[in-house]
Motif scaffolding. Structure first.
Motif, mmCIF file in Angstrom:
data_model
loop_
_atom_site.group_PDB
_atom_site.id
_atom_site.type_symbol
_atom_site.label_atom_id
_atom_site.label_comp_id
_atom_site.label_asym_id
_atom_site.label_seq_id
_atom_site.Cartn_x
_atom_site.Cartn_y
_atom_site.Cartn_z
ATOM 1 N N GLY A 173 0.819 -1.212 0.000
ATOM 2 C CA GLY A 173 0.000 0.000 0.000
ATOM 3 C C GLY A 173 0.848 1.253 0.000
ATOM 4 O O GLY A 173 0.518 2.247 -0.665
ATOM 5 N N THR B 273 -4.408 -2.220 -5.303
ATOM 6 C CA THR B 273 -4.950 -1.174 -6.173
ATOM 7 C C THR B 273 -6.458 -1.344 -6.386
ATOM 8 O O THR B 273 -7.151 -0.361 -6.637
ATOM 9 C CB THR B 273 -4.228 -1.172 -7.529
ATOM 10 O OG1 THR B 273 -4.292 -2.469 -8.124
ATOM 11 C CG2 THR B 273 -2.774 -0.799 -7.351
ATOM 12 N N MET C 114 -7.930 0.490 -3.461
ATOM 13 C CA MET C 114 -7.427 1.846 -3.236
ATOM 14 C C MET C 114 -8.534 2.886 -3.109
ATOM 15 O O MET C 114 -8.541 3.695 -2.174
ATOM 16 C CB MET C 114 -6.491 2.235 -4.382
ATOM 17 C CG MET C 114 -5.920 3.636 -4.285
ATOM 18 S SD MET C 114 -4.790 3.989 -5.654
ATOM 19 C CE MET C 114 -5.959 4.148 -7.018
ATOM 20 N N LEU D 123 -5.105 3.120 0.582
ATOM 21 C CA LEU D 123 -3.861 2.359 0.547
ATOM 22 C C LEU D 123 -3.301 2.063 1.939
ATOM 23 O O LEU D 123 -2.632 1.057 2.142
ATOM 24 C CB LEU D 123 -2.819 3.122 -0.273
ATOM 25 C CG LEU D 123 -3.166 3.295 -1.761
ATOM 26 C CD1 LEU D 123 -2.133 4.187 -2.437
ATOM 27 C CD2 LEU D 123 -3.249 1.949 -2.458
#
Length: 287
Positions: A43, A185, A188, A193
């Motif tokens: 992250g 991702t 996200m 993250l």
């Protein structure tokens, strides 16, 4: 106004559902191999990709995917070759990724405030293009984690045994790292993250409280994560709060409930095991 009447909420709920399914799907393997904090490192390194996306005016999701996959492969190669410990590799990801992201966006003339949505999640930041990207990436994660679950479990359980049986251990280890990077991702926009690792670990830990066996843990953790992701995202529509922390707090709440439920369940199982043992002992005496 109804929740589903808002286009951005529909996009956010779709993304949240995919996060709920994919995060524990790879998280179960990471917990199994005692790499629960790997999501944190990935992250952080994804921050560099997000910053590059902003500076280059490209999709932050795809750019973060590219950078995070490169970081995950590098970390796994360092770990497998034994040049440094896995902990050191993770630390480099933690600090280098975050510092790189802040430095890149600052040098590019942008504001670090643009990174806040990526750090903690924001339902209003989910665009139609993001949904398409998340669907593609989530499909890839599920194809790998479910389609190769026996091979991946074998590697996570005992690398030496997996190598003896002829499995491509290095390739499968790289596949786990890359899949974890892609999952970061995927999550996200909704979870953020800095909190994505929580969704990889907490639902799995909650499921382990009441299940036995890998498949049961995997299935229940996906259900838990799906429920808390949708519930947390819907809650942020009515309460002014970031989606990531809301979802994680719901997940922690479920973990606490599961922990409370598991205590009497464990006692019941222990009692049944003792009863079965006594029956076997009596049968042996009669013989």
């Amino acid at each position: 106004m109804d929740l589903l009447d808002s286009p951005f909420m529909v996009r956010a709920l779709i993304a949240a559902a995919l996060v709920g399914i994919t995060a524990p799907a790879i998280g179960t393997y990471l917990v199994q191999r005692r790499q629960a904090v790997m999501g944190d490192g990935l992250g952080h390194v994804a921050m560099t990709g997000v910053a590059l996306g902003f500076v280059l005016n490209t999709s932050p999701v795809w750019m973060a995917t590219l950078v995070t996959v490169i970081g995950a492969v590098g970390m796994e190669l360092i770990r497998s070759r034994g040049k440094t410990s896995g902990d050191v590799a993770l630390a480099m990801l933690f600090y280098g990724g975050l510092a790189g992201g802040v430095m890149i966006i600052s040098l590019g003339g942008g504001s670090t405030a643009r990174l806040l949505g990526a750090m903690f999640g924001s339902i209003t930041a989910v665009s139609s293009a993001d949904v398409v990207a998340v669907v593609i990436l989530a499909a890839l994660v599920l194809a790998i984690t479910i389609g190769l679950r026996r091979q991946l479990f074998a590697v996570c359980q005992d690398e030496e045994f997996a190598r003896v049986t002829g499995l491509p251990v290095r390739l499968l280890n790289l596949l786990i790292a890359v899949t974890a990077a892609v999952t970061v991702t995927v999550a996200m926009r909704i979870v953020g993250l800095l909190l994505v690792s929580a969704m990889m670990v907490i639902p799995v830990a909650a499921a382990q409280r009441v299940t036995r066996g890998f498949t049961a843990t995997l299935s229940l953790s996906m259900v838990i994560a799906l429920v808390v992701s949708l519930t947390g995202t819907a809650t942020t529509y009515y309460v002014e709060a970031p989606s990531g922390p809301t979802i994680v707090l719901f997940a922690i709440g479920v973990f606490m409930v599961m922990t409370a439920v598991s205590a009497p369940l464990a006692r019941r199982r222990a009692k049944a095991a003792r009863a079965a043992e006594e029956v076997c002992t009596r049968d042996d005496v009669k013989v």
